[in-house]
Design a protein around this motif. Structure first.
Motif, mmCIF file in Angstrom:
data_model
loop_
_atom_site.group_PDB
_atom_site.id
_atom_site.type_symbol
_atom_site.label_atom_id
_atom_site.label_comp_id
_atom_site.label_asym_id
_atom_site.label_seq_id
_atom_site.Cartn_x
_atom_site.Cartn_y
_atom_site.Cartn_z
ATOM 1 N N GLU A 1 0.846 -1.386 -0.181
ATOM 2 C CA GLU A 1 -0.096 0.004 0.018
ATOM 3 C C GLU A 1 0.827 1.250 -0.050
ATOM 4 O OE1 GLU A 1 -3.074 -0.138 2.746
ATOM 5 O OE2 GLU A 1 -3.300 2.020 3.085
ATOM 6 N N PRO A 2 0.443 2.125 -0.849
ATOM 7 C CA PRO A 2 1.139 3.520 -0.903
ATOM 8 C C PRO A 2 1.273 4.065 0.409
ATOM 9 C CG PRO A 2 -0.092 3.373 -2.614
ATOM 10 C CD PRO A 2 -0.734 2.359 -1.766
ATOM 11 N N GLU A 3 2.637 4.755 0.749
ATOM 12 C CA GLU A 3 2.448 5.610 2.002
ATOM 13 C C GLU A 3 3.571 6.530 1.732
ATOM 14 O OE1 GLU A 3 3.949 2.561 4.892
ATOM 15 O OE2 GLU A 3 6.043 2.616 4.112
ATOM 16 N N ILE A 26 2.959 10.168 -1.526
ATOM 17 C CA ILE A 26 2.457 9.183 -2.347
ATOM 18 C C ILE A 26 2.684 9.612 -3.464
ATOM 19 C CG2 ILE A 26 0.226 7.897 -2.719
ATOM 20 C CD1 ILE A 26 -0.229 7.852 0.198
#
Lengths: 117, 112
Positions: A1-3, A26
């Motif tokens: 998951e992008p962070e 992001i």
């Protein structure tokens, strides 16, 4: 998951020194923010940035502060001459959209703890 | 200056009990977000409420946005020790760059 990522996690500096806090938002986000949180106090807005310029800044964000997006991925906060009262957690955030009729979900990085001695 | 008042600031209850946290303002926000923050970490987004009167559920957590978009509440049913943490509400301003205005947070402790 992008962070959102931030470096360093902890920065200790002497009063009067310059510091640069780094953030990687992001990747497809267009709006970038810096907030700070002094120990025991609420999270406070510092500045927002869009299209390579400042959109809005708070009273805290005086001439000692500057922001930059030097390349396509990094977003930096520079404090030119640190003061004791700059000691705080600094959070970077990013969002895909702005507000108005669209909600603005901001995603926060883990923060950089700045300690000014 | 837009302010968000969050209450209570501290809440300690037993596992299994219900609780409600309130977030109030005299200002209207375009949306309101609830975050949870662990010590030494950044706020993590739980939910965004956008429409006046909107209710959103996240398992045992129920979030409501006031009809006038000035206030919000977080209700936890049958609280668990894993719910322990700092809960923050944050309003998105209507004008300007839509910055977040944060409440002071509610530190929740659920005792086993």
């Amino acid at each position: 998951e992008p962070e959102v990522t931030q470096t360093p996690s902890h920065q200790v500096t002497q009063m009067g020194q310059e510091v640069i806090l780094r953030c990687v938002p992001i990747s497809n986000h267009l709006y970038f923010y810096w907030y700070r949180q002094i120990l025991g106090q609420k999270v406070e807005f510092l500045v927002s940035f869009y299209n390579n310029e400042i959109s809005e800044k708070s009273e805290i964000f005086d001439d000692q502060f500057s922001v930059e997006r030097p390349d396509g991925s990094n977003f930096t906060l520079k404090i030119r001459s640190t003061k004791l009262e700059d000691s705080a957690m600094y959070f970077c955030a990013s969002s895909a959209t702005s507000g108005g009729f669209y909600y603005n979900e901001q995603f926060f990085g883990p923060g950089t703890r700045l300690t000014v001695l | 200056t837009q302010l968000l008042e969050q209450s209570p600031q501290f809440l300690s209850i037993q596992e299994g009990e219900n609780l409600t946290v309130y977030c109030n303002s005299s200002s209207v926000f375009s949306s309101l977000q609830w975050y949870r923050q662990e010590p030494g970490e950044g706020p993590v987004l739980l939910v965004t409420v956008v429409t006046g009167g909107e209710v959103k559920k996240l398992k045992r957590l129920t979030f409501q946005f006031g009809d006038a978009r000035k206030d919000s509440s977080l209700h936890i049913t049958a609280a668990q020790p894993g719910d322990t943490g700092l809960y923050l509400c944050a309003g998105v301003t209507i004008q300007g760059a839509q910055k977040l205005v944060f409440g002071q947070g509610t530190r929740l402790t659920i005792n086993p």
